[in-house]
Design a protein around this motif. Structure first.
Motif, short mmCIF file in Angstrom:
data_model
loop_
_atom_site.label_atom_id
_atom_site.label_comp_id
_atom_site.label_asym_id
_atom_site.label_seq_id
_atom_site.Cartn_x
_atom_site.Cartn_y
_atom_site.Cartn_z
N UNK A 1 0.85 -1.18 0.00
CA UNK A 1 0.00 0.00 0.00
C UNK A 1 0.90 1.24 0.00
N UNK A 2 0.55 2.17 -0.81
CA UNK A 2 1.34 3.40 -0.93
C UNK A 2 1.13 4.33 0.26
N UNK A 3 2.15 5.11 0.55
CA UNK A 3 2.05 6.15 1.57
C UNK A 3 1.34 7.34 0.92
N UNK A 4 0.21 7.77 1.47
CA UNK A 4 -0.44 8.95 0.88
C UNK A 4 0.49 10.15 0.87
N UNK A 5 0.51 10.85 -0.27
CA UNK A 5 1.38 12.01 -0.41
C UNK A 5 1.14 13.04 0.69
N UNK A 6 -0.12 13.23 1.10
CA UNK A 6 -0.43 14.21 2.15
C UNK A 6 0.31 13.88 3.43
N UNK A 7 0.37 12.61 3.78
CA UNK A 7 1.05 12.20 5.01
C UNK A 7 2.54 12.45 4.88
N UNK A 8 3.12 11.98 3.80
CA UNK A 8 4.57 12.12 3.62
C UNK A 8 4.98 13.60 3.58
N UNK A 9 4.26 14.41 2.82
CA UNK A 9 4.58 15.83 2.71
C UNK A 9 4.45 16.53 4.06
N UNK A 10 3.39 16.24 4.79
CA UNK A 10 3.20 16.85 6.11
C UNK A 10 4.35 16.50 7.04
N UNK A 11 4.66 15.23 7.14
CA UNK A 11 5.72 14.81 8.07
C UNK A 11 7.07 15.39 7.68
N UNK A 12 7.37 15.42 6.39
CA UNK A 12 8.63 16.03 5.95
C UNK A 12 8.65 17.52 6.28
N UNK A 13 7.52 18.19 6.11
CA UNK A 13 7.44 19.63 6.38
C UNK A 13 7.71 19.95 7.85
N UNK A 14 7.25 19.08 8.77
CA UNK A 14 7.44 19.37 10.19
C UNK A 14 8.78 18.84 10.72
N UNK A 15 9.52 18.12 9.90
CA UNK A 15 10.85 17.67 10.32
C UNK A 15 10.95 16.20 10.66
N UNK A 16 9.97 15.39 10.27
CA UNK A 16 10.06 13.94 10.46
C UNK A 16 10.27 13.30 9.10
N UNK A 17 11.23 12.39 9.05
CA UNK A 17 11.59 11.77 7.78
C UNK A 17 10.89 10.43 7.60
N UNK A 18 10.28 10.26 6.43
CA UNK A 18 9.66 9.00 6.04
C UNK A 18 10.51 8.40 4.93
N UNK A 19 10.96 7.17 5.16
CA UNK A 19 11.80 6.47 4.19
C UNK A 19 11.08 5.20 3.76
N UNK A 20 10.92 5.04 2.46
CA UNK A 20 10.28 3.84 1.93
C UNK A 20 11.35 2.86 1.50
N UNK A 21 11.33 1.69 2.17
CA UNK A 21 12.27 0.62 1.83
C UNK A 21 11.78 -0.68 2.46
N UNK A 22 12.26 -1.81 1.97
CA UNK A 22 11.85 -3.09 2.56
C UNK A 22 12.30 -3.20 4.03
N UNK A 23 11.47 -3.85 4.83
CA UNK A 23 11.78 -4.15 6.23
C UNK A 23 11.82 -5.66 6.35
N UNK A 24 12.95 -6.19 6.79
CA UNK A 24 13.11 -7.64 6.88
C UNK A 24 12.71 -8.20 8.24
N UNK A 25 12.86 -7.42 9.30
CA UNK A 25 12.58 -7.92 10.64
C UNK A 25 11.09 -7.83 10.97
N UNK A 26 10.65 -8.63 11.94
CA UNK A 26 9.25 -8.54 12.38
C UNK A 26 9.01 -7.17 13.04
N UNK A 27 7.82 -6.61 12.84
CA UNK A 27 7.48 -5.32 13.42
C UNK A 27 6.12 -5.41 14.11
#
Length: 162
Positions: A1-27
């Motif tokens: 599922x894609x990260x909605x652009x609104x969420x990514x843009x908002x978080x980047x604007x306030x100083x939180x970084x969102x990185x899209x990449x595979x996660x191998x470990x259990x979460x």
């Protein structure tokens, strides 16, 4: 599922970084990992994009130097009041960016209580706001009147300042 652009843009604007990449470990949350204060999203495993905002709410409670050390699993002290604060933070974030808060408070989360939490907010029962107020991020109606600012769900700051 894609990260909605609104969420990514908002978080980047306030100083939180969102990185899209595979996660191998259990979460704990499918497709999401906190790593050194960054939100890692595996779009192949992500089930609920609103969970990104909830995790951002946890990071918001800490000043930058501490935030950069936070990863999964979250420290035990981030339970309780910090969990409720993340509810309030993510609800305000949804309203701010124009997203339906049900994206965060969905049926698949909160041990089946997402709708109940959402209804509390819709009814003006803002759980978690005392913690936002303690951190200087937002204020209830009484305190905001004293400060001559807008009350929660308006935010004064999105991230802890010091």
């Amino acid at each position: 599922m894609e990260v909605p652009d609104k969420i990514k843009e908002f978080l980047n604007t306030i100083g939180l970084e969102v990185i899209e990449r595979p996660i191998e470990q259990p979460t704990i949350l499918p497709g999401l990992l906190l790593e050194n204060g960054k939100i890692i999203v595996d779009t192949e495993k992500l089930l609920y994009p609103g969970d990104i905002l909830h995790e951002a709410g946890h990071l918001a409670a800490y000043a930058r130097d501490v935030r950069q050390t936070i990863g999964d699993p979250l420290p035990e002290y981030m339970a309780g009041a910090f969990e409720l604060m993340a509810f309030a933070w993510s609800y305000a974030a949804c309203l701010h960016i124009g997203m339906d808060p049900s994206i965060v408070f969905h049926d698949g989360g909160y041990k089946g209580g997402g709708n109940s939490i959402l209804q509390n907010f819709a009814d003006g029962h803002y759980i978690g706001v005392p913690m936002l107020q303690y951190l200087g991020l937002a204020y209830d109606e009484k305190k905001s009147a004293e400060l001559n600012i807008l009350p929660y769900p308006n935010m004064v700051h999105w991230l802890k300042q010091n």
